[in-house]
Motif scaffolding. Structure first.
Motif, short mmCIF file in Angstrom:
data_model
loop_
_atom_site.label_atom_id
_atom_site.label_comp_id
_atom_site.label_asym_id
_atom_site.label_seq_id
_atom_site.Cartn_x
_atom_site.Cartn_y
_atom_site.Cartn_z
N ASP A 69 0.86 -1.18 0.03
CA ASP A 69 0.11 0.05 0.09
C ASP A 69 0.90 1.42 -0.20
O ASP A 69 2.10 1.18 0.23
CB ASP A 69 -1.03 -0.13 1.12
N PHE A 70 0.26 2.42 -0.15
CA PHE A 70 0.78 3.71 -0.26
C PHE A 70 1.86 4.14 0.82
O PHE A 70 2.79 4.59 0.83
CB PHE A 70 -0.06 4.61 -0.48
N ASN A 71 1.21 3.55 2.02
CA ASN A 71 1.92 3.97 3.34
C ASN A 71 3.18 3.34 3.47
O ASN A 71 4.42 3.91 3.85
CB ASN A 71 1.32 3.64 4.74
N THR A 72 3.29 2.00 3.08
CA THR A 72 4.38 1.19 3.36
C THR A 72 5.63 1.82 2.20
O THR A 72 6.84 1.90 2.39
CB THR A 72 4.50 -0.38 2.80
N VAL A 73 5.01 2.06 1.09
CA VAL A 73 6.22 2.76 0.07
C VAL A 73 6.51 3.87 0.35
O VAL A 73 7.78 4.07 0.41
CB VAL A 73 5.33 2.75 -1.46
N PHE A 74 5.88 4.72 1.14
CA PHE A 74 6.27 6.23 1.38
C PHE A 74 7.21 5.89 2.49
O PHE A 74 8.21 6.59 2.70
CB PHE A 74 5.03 7.00 1.90
N GLN A 75 6.91 5.15 3.60
CA GLN A 75 7.93 4.89 4.59
C GLN A 75 9.29 4.33 4.17
O GLN A 75 10.37 4.83 4.73
CB GLN A 75 7.25 3.92 5.56
N ILE A 76 9.45 3.48 3.19
CA ILE A 76 10.45 3.05 2.71
C ILE A 76 11.32 4.13 2.12
O ILE A 76 12.42 4.39 2.05
CB ILE A 76 10.11 2.05 1.75
#
Length: 82
Positions: A2-9
């Motif tokens: 999801d977007f949150n995981t990609v953003f955190q990475i």
């Protein structure tokens, strides 16, 4: 993913590069990463400290364990020595 995981990475990768950029002299990216880390750590410490006082000190005191009044007074005295 999801977007949150990609953003955190991506945020973790950028902050890691910015922190290591100190090797190429002091620059605005390093200062931003440093101030952001210190601010996040201070905010986390305040939230955890208040939660700890409420959960482990105030709640038992409100339920009738008045021995915690002694703990609160002794803890307050630690701050009055300054």
């Amino acid at each position: 993913m999801d977007f949150n995981t990609v953003f955190q990475i991506w945020a973790a990768a950028l902050f890691t590069i910015w922190v290591y950029s100190i090797a190429f002299r002091d620059n605005p990216f390093f200062k931003f990463a440093e101030h952001t880390f210190v601010g996040a750590a201070a905010g986390h410490e305040i939230v955890m400290g208040v939660d700890n006082v409420i959960r482990c000190g105030w709640t038992p005191f409100a339920r009738g364990a008045f021995i915690y009044a002694v703990v609160f007074v002794l803890g307050f005295l630690l701050y009055t020595r300054y």
